[in-house]
Design a protein around this motif. Structure first.
Motif, PDB file in Angstrom:
ATOM      1  N   GLU A   1       0.812  -1.212   0.000  1.00  0.00           N
ATOM      2  CA  GLU A   1       0.000   0.000   0.000  1.00  0.00           C
ATOM      3  C   GLU A   1       0.849   1.267   0.000  1.00  0.00           C
ATOM      4  OE1 GLU A   1      -2.449  -0.411   3.412  1.00  0.00           O
ATOM      5  OE2 GLU A   1      -3.584  -2.112   2.606  1.00  0.00           O
ATOM      6  N   ILE A   2       1.981   1.218   0.697  1.00  0.00           N
ATOM      7  CA  ILE A   2       2.837   2.399   0.812  1.00  0.00           C
ATOM      8  C   ILE A   2       4.143   2.121   0.083  1.00  0.00           C
ATOM      9  CG2 ILE A   2       3.929   4.028   2.382  1.00  0.00           C
ATOM     10  CD1 ILE A   2       0.945   3.942   2.764  1.00  0.00           C
ATOM     11  N   GLU A   3       4.312   2.714  -1.092  1.00  0.00           N
ATOM     12  CA  GLU A   3       5.551   2.542  -1.839  1.00  0.00           C
ATOM     13  C   GLU A   3       5.799   3.773  -2.696  1.00  0.00           C
ATOM     14  OE1 GLU A   3       5.474  -0.666  -4.614  1.00  0.00           O
ATOM     15  OE2 GLU A   3       3.377  -0.370  -5.114  1.00  0.00           O
ATOM     16  N   SER A   4       7.025   3.917  -3.133  1.00  0.00           N
ATOM     17  CA  SER A   4       7.363   5.060  -3.977  1.00  0.00           C
ATOM     18  C   SER A   4       6.714   4.896  -5.340  1.00  0.00           C
ATOM     19  CB  SER A   4       8.883   5.181  -4.132  1.00  0.00           C
ATOM     20  OG  SER A   4       9.502   5.379  -2.875  1.00  0.00           O
ATOM     21  N   CYS A   5       6.173   5.983  -5.850  1.00  0.00           N
ATOM     22  CA  CYS A   5       5.550   5.924  -7.171  1.00  0.00           C
ATOM     23  C   CYS A   5       6.626   5.925  -8.253  1.00  0.00           C
ATOM     24  CB  CYS A   5       4.604   7.113  -7.361  1.00  0.00           C
ATOM     25  SG  CYS A   5       5.457   8.712  -7.353  1.00  0.00           S
ATOM     26  N   GLU A   6       6.209   5.676  -9.495  1.00  0.00           N
ATOM     27  CA  GLU A   6       7.159   5.748 -10.603  1.00  0.00           C
ATOM     28  C   GLU A   6       7.642   7.187 -10.750  1.00  0.00           C
ATOM     29  OE1 GLU A   6       5.784   4.114 -14.241  1.00  0.00           O
ATOM     30  OE2 GLU A   6       5.042   2.257 -13.328  1.00  0.00           O
TER      31      GLU A   6
END
Length: 732
Positions: A461-466
């Protein structure tokens, strides 16, 4: 119409127990008792759903927009939790038009109607075992070629085992019997008999050689596989959001990384190998019988359909048995972890006996389920084995008749051929008897595979976007109409707008449960906002690289966690590239250097699990030193000086004053005196900002902050009076 929510109730209008449900679609709400639709309302007519407590039960009612109230259904306390969750979610949907799935802990499998285990996102009973295996093998695909090669070596060894009965038949029929009857003429069979014996010995040697080679290679592969699988699983757990991790117990996660991986690897290393051996021996022996003696092949095959039919009918029941065993074992592990983690509290309250009984009860439950499961197998296995043995007697009877010439179908059978066939049948049925254990082992392994897949398949759910940005963060923070709830339909932070400028110290105060800690959790991006925006330096926090954000934030929590190891290692945790000079400088800034160098090994002193050899103030100063090493643009202090004595607090306050210079600082504190130097105080109430200003301004407003200060002063006075009374009592 799309079905959105469903809840069950268990009392009808006449007070009789029933099976009823309430269904909400995107347009209507219906109440059904059994298969009968009782009530129906358009959502456009409904203002909200409410629960009313009655004697021995509760009722669900609907408030309509025409201000009338209508009764919907009644239910017992066993349904209260799920109906309450249902009501909150439906009311949120009616008010906002936004669909939020119900909390997973209340999920019911739509296929079988059974509750889904809290720690899982799926129903084990209804999950397809083929899809579980497919997902698992996709995780472990790089080891499959090696494992298949091991299987090929194992098959090769069994070929030599199948050759031995044929050589034995030739030895008996062509030489030993003829030697007894002296029907071989002038031919000397000694050399040929010796050759056949050497050939059988060589077959056994080659079989063992290939077995050893397969075992060595398999052990090497499975060891690497175990390591790889555990690292992958642990890595995925680290990448999961706080909401995903907190939904599961610590004991459950530990069991998945250690216990479930061991169960799966054990299945591959032992059961899968035996399955290959069993399949090779079964197929090879059966093909020989089918070609040479079809009637005997029929005798062999006769009980197999009944055995597999019985096993297939019991498969779901067996899976359910081992799912219960897994759940009970996971709960026992969770209790064990909690007791050991909180051993200080246990001993302080003298509740060792209670905790022993609690763990004993949990383990007794595991033992009870395990004994029941094994009892089932101890009853089923002899029955299945007996069915298989019946065919052996048939083959022995008709084979003996054929050897004696009393069985006219086909060519008469020789003693050597009967020995060969009986050896093959023994091989077939020994493998078949082992395969009756396969469903149990398979159920255990697939249950563990499902638990592993559950983690590996979970969405991060919580990750760096492209194309995430990696700016040099200055420390400007902006909330814009931000709303957040751990359950989206139960918001804790409600439509907050707040700007914090670079270098500003902001104190957040308020009663317990108003959302103070939740606010800083959003800044650390432990969770993402439900609606609105949270910007850092005018960049949406979701567009900032997580690594950059983490490196720019330093945190000092109320409950300081220190890792088992040395003080130096704990300080280095904040910045692995820090030099010894940097670490000493950070410790000096945090007023920690002085007490550290007095320790026996100074910075190399081992502090034990969670730093149990240090005092609370010493642990807190090490935590501050870690934050200094981080050199963050944003500093978060969550009750950093609570529960400390006055002298220790003053040292920590002195360290904090040095730490906050030039940094955006957000401090939460119940001891309001610690926030007097803040540039601004934010007073929260019921998830919203109720007041903001300086300490002096808020006192003049005589609002929530004023009441908090007065209440704290009164408490302090009472504490001082109690201390005076205690001193007088001692003097007297």
């Amino acid at each position: 119409m799309n079905k959105l929510y469903e809840a069950t109730f268990d009392i009808d209008d006449d007070g009789v127990f029933c099976n009823g449900n309430i269904i909400v679609t995107d347009e209507i709400l219906t109440v059904n008792t059994g298969d009968i639709k009782e009530l129906c309302y358009n959502l456009s007519e409904i203002n909200e759903l409410v629960i009313s407590s009655q004697i021995g039960c509760s009722t669900l009612e609907v408030k309509l927009k025409n201000e009338s109230i209508a009764y919907l259904c009644r239910f017992t306390q066993s349904c209260l939790k799920t109906v309450s969750e249902f009501v909150i979610a439906v009311n949120y949907y009616i008010n906002t038009g936004k669909y939020i799935p119900l909390n997973k802990e209340h999920a019911i499998c739509e296929k079988c109607g059974q509750p889904i285990v809290n720690e899982l996102d799926f129903c084990i009973k209804c999950s397809k075992k083929g899809s579980i295996l497919k997902k698992f093998f996709s995780i472990s695909k790089k080891f499959l070629p090696g494992l298949l090669f091991c299987g090929l070596i194992t098959l090769t060894s069994k070929v030599f085992l199948l050759i031995v009965p044929y050589l034995n038949r030739v030895l008996v029929d062509d030489y030993l019997i003829k030697a007894q009857d002296q029907s071989y003429g002038a031919e000397n069979p000694i050399k040929i008999i010796l050759f056949l014996c050497v050939a059988m010995l060589l077959c056994y040697i080659l079989m063992r050689f290939f077995d050893v080679m397969a075992t060595l290679l398999r052990n090497r592969l499975t060891s690497k596989f175990t390591n790889d699988l555990r690292v992958k699983l642990y890595t995925k757990i680290q990448m999961l959001s706080m909401s995903s991790v907190s939904r599961r117990t610590t004991g459950d996660l530990i069991k998945r990384v250690s216990g479930d991986t061991a169960e799966v690897i054990g299945f591959i290393n032992r059961t899968a190998v035996y399955l290959i051996e069993a399949s090779a021996l079964f197929i090879g022996s059966f093909i020989y019988l089918l070609i040479t003696r079809p009637m005997f092949a029929l005798f062999v095959f006769l009980p197999i359909p009944f055995v597999f039919f019985a096993i297939s009918r019991l498969r779901t029941f067996i899976n359910r048995c081992y799912e219960k065993q897994w759940v009970a074992s996971s709960r026992a592990n969770g209790i064990l972890h909690d007791i050991i983690s909180g051993i200080r509290v246990v001993k302080a309250f003298g509740t060792e006996e209670n905790e022993i009984n609690k763990f004993k009860k949990a383990e007794s439950k595991v033992t009870e389920i395990a004994i029941r499961n094994e009892r089932i197998w101890s009853i089923l296995f002899p029955i299945i084995g007996f069915l298989l043995t019946c065919s052996e007697f048939l083959v022995l009877y008709f084979g003996g008749q054929s050897v004696l010439g009393n069985y006219s179908s086909g060519n008469p059978m020789t003693i050597g051929e009967l020995m060969q066939i009986m050896t093959y049948i023994t091989l077939i049925y020994s493998q078949m008897r082992w395969m009756t254990y396969l469903p149990r082992d398979f159920a255990r392994a697939t249950t563990s595979m499902a638990k592993i897949n559950d983690i590996m398949d979970e969405k991060i759910e919580i990750e760096s976007c492209e194309n995430a940005q990696t700016p040099v963060i200055q420390g400007n923070i902006s909330f814009k109409n931000t709303t957040f709830g751990y359950k989206a339909y139960e918001p804790i932070i409600k439509n907050i707008t707040l700007d914090i400028t670079k270098g500003e110290m902001v104190g957040i105060v308020g009663y317990s449960g108003v959302g103070k800690t939740t606010l800083i959790n959003l800044i650390m991006r432990l969770y993402d906002v439900n609606t609105g925006e949270l910007n850092i330096d005018n960049i949406n926090i979701k567009n900032i690289s997580k690594k950059t954000l983490n490196e720019s934030i330093g945190v000092v929590f109320q409950e300081t966690f220190l890792f088992a190891g040395s003080i130096y290692e704990n300080l280095l945790y904040a910045n692995p590239k820090a030099s010894p000079e940097d670490i000493i400088a950070a410790a000096q800034t945090a007023n920690a250097h002085e007490f550290i160098i007095r320790l026996p090994d100074a910075y190399n002193t081992i502090i034990g699990e969670n730093g149990y050899t240090l005092s609370g103030g010493e642990r807190q100063r090490i935590a501050i030193a870690r934050a200094v090493l981080r050199n963050p643009a944003i500093l978060i202090l969550d009750e950093a000086t609570s529960s400390l004595d006055t002298e220790t607090e003053s040292k920590i306050q002195e360290a904090l004053q040095r730490l906050i210079k030039g940094r955006t600082t957000i401090a939460i504190a119940h001891r309001l005196s610690t926030l007097r130097n803040a540039n601004r105080l934010i007073v929260m109430d019921k998830g919203s900002i109720a007041e903001q200003g300086t300490h002096k301004d808020l006192l003049q407003q005589k609002g929530i902050y004023y009441n908090l200060v007065m209440a704290q002063k009164q408490t302090t006075k009472m504490a001082d009076v109690n201390q005076i009374i205690e001193k007088e009592r001692i003097l007297c």
